[in-house]
Design a protein around this motif. Structure first.
Motif: not given
Length: 229
Positions: A78, A143, A172, A202
């Protein structure tokens, strides 16, 4: 004869004084016109420049160490996306971090995150944004953990008044997308305008950064934030 000469002198002096006054009035009018023009121009620029002076903050929660699908990383997924956004929109950056760090090992971290969700915990943050009231637009990155934002992000959102601000989420993930976190943000931040968020894997953020940057710029174009800054 003397009377005629005196009369001519008087007429000459009156003409000279009239010409002098006309010249002074012309100079005064010209100078005043210049001043008014400058002030008007400045005011117009201020009115048209409102969007150009908007302050933008990119704030994010990200984690290094062992991560799913990308192994041990030195810069969080992120965080990478946050840097890209900040560069594109010329924004300030702020990292959401906790007083007690999350475990470096992936499985231990996921267990901590699961327990925090069960307890509806609000982990203490190690820093705050002192001038949040100055920002008009706040990008919020995180995330996805267990189909939700990390609980530390909830701590952050509940620490400020976002009324009248624009919040733009980005996350992400590895398959879950935003997981309705944009709706959660809207519920917490009443009075804020929450725009369509960006979801990016990610593994792409970490290993395919050209692809990630294209996704970021395309998204920014779509939400027209670049036109507003």
């Amino acid at each position: 004869m003397k009377k005629v000469i005196s009369l001519l002198l008087i007429l000459f002096m009156c003409f000279a004084l009239s010409a002098c006054n006309s010249s002074q009035n012309a100079e005064t009018t010209e100078t005043t016109g210049y001043t008014v023009s400058e002030e008007s121009s400045g005011t117009q620029q201020d009115e048209n420049g409102d969007t150009e002076t908007m302050k933008v903050l990119v704030t994010y929660f990200s984690r290094t160490g062992e991560n799913y699908g990308v192994g041990h990383i030195e810069k969080g997924n992120t965080h990478i996306i946050a840097d890209m956004i900040a560069e594109q929109v010329d924004a300030d950056l702020f990292e959401i971090s906790t007083v007690v760090p999350y475990p470096d090992e992936y499985e231990a971290c996921t267990e901590t995150a699961r327990q925090e969700q069960k307890e509806d915990a609000r982990p203490e943050l190690s820093a705050t944004v002192e001038n949040m009231e100055d920002y008009d637009v706040v990008f919020l990155g995180y995330p996805i953990w267990w189909s939700d934002m990390p609980m530390a992000v909830y701590t952050f959102l509940e620490s400020y008044d976002f009324s009248g601000k624009t919040i733009i989420p980005f996350c992400t993930h590895e398959g879950s997308g935003l997981s309705s976190t944009d709706s959660s943000i809207a519920e917490i931040c009443t009075g804020a305008d929450v725009l369509d968020g960006l979801e990016i894997r990610g593994s792409v953020a970490q290993n395919s950064q050209d692809e990630a940057l294209t996704a970021v710029t395309d998204w920014l174009d779509k939400i027209e934030i670049l036109d507003e800054n």
